[in-house]
Design an enzyme around this catalytic site. Sequence first.
Site, PDB file in Angstrom:
ATOM      1  CB  SER A 143      78.545 -35.702-104.553  1.00 57.41           C
ATOM      2  OG  SER A 143      79.046 -36.343-103.392  1.00 57.41           O
ATOM      3  CE1 TYR A 156      78.033 -40.677-107.544  1.00 57.10           C
ATOM      4  CE2 TYR A 156      79.177 -39.701-105.679  1.00 57.10           C
ATOM      5  CZ  TYR A 156      78.030 -39.858-106.431  1.00 57.10           C
ATOM      6  OH  TYR A 156      76.884 -39.184-106.073  1.00 57.10           O
ATOM      7  CE  LYS A 160      77.264 -37.245-108.737  1.00 57.61           C
ATOM      8  NZ  LYS A 160      76.000 -36.873-109.408  1.00 57.61           N
TER       9      LYS A 160
END
Length: 261
Positions: A143, A156, A160
Amino acid sequence: MTMLPDLHGRTALVTGASRGIGSAAAAALAAAGANVVVTSRKPDAARAAAEAIGPNVLGIAAHAAEEDQARACIDTTLEHFGSLDILVNNAGTNPAYGPLIAQDHGRFAKTMDVNLWGPILWTGLAVRAWMGEHGGSVINTASIGGLGHEPGIGMYNASKAALIYVTGQLALELSPQVRVNAVAPGIVRTRLAEALWKEHEAEVSEATALGRIGEPADVASAIVFLASDAASWMTGEIMTVDGGQHLGDAAPYRALGDVRR
């Protein structure tokens, strides 16, 4: 007319493929000629996703972070199709919202297990079962969040960012037999990313250089390219697919007027 890479005779496995980017990637790989295995935590979702894509697609229930389920899925793939040439580590989750120090260990563990341990686990199993001897291509779904900092989704994004590092590490460790690359999507029209676009899509689109949020098919096209021989001299790369979102807010530049005249 857009020409798809030719993946006939190859088998691809896509984790977390019941919807969103995973489903689009599985469909694009199948359209390019590959046999495809799609996974989902729920058996019904896996079967439905496979049936929606078409023939030579197999749906298997497997949790991305459970070793026994992953191993059984890869064994079934080899029994059914005879090879495992492409692995797309797409399964992801984001149960943790808010400041990092507000998170508990349960949300940390779930995020890291699925987003980071899962790709390491599946890649290792695929390499030992097939790719180490026969070669192959691994594509991780990272991401653009892993390339910077944002409020609210630090956990999150940390997972990533770690996956981006792991992509390069695996590219070196598994060379030259196995290529390992990643896509880094921006804001894409998926359920996982709904909080980032659903209530303010017009504003996000206006701020994006190419004037819209992404569609799963945009990322799927990049995944097929990285899986194919067209990318045969690429490994350890992070392909940003974000319509220019990583460049910053495009709206002020448009406000200056059309400089192309």
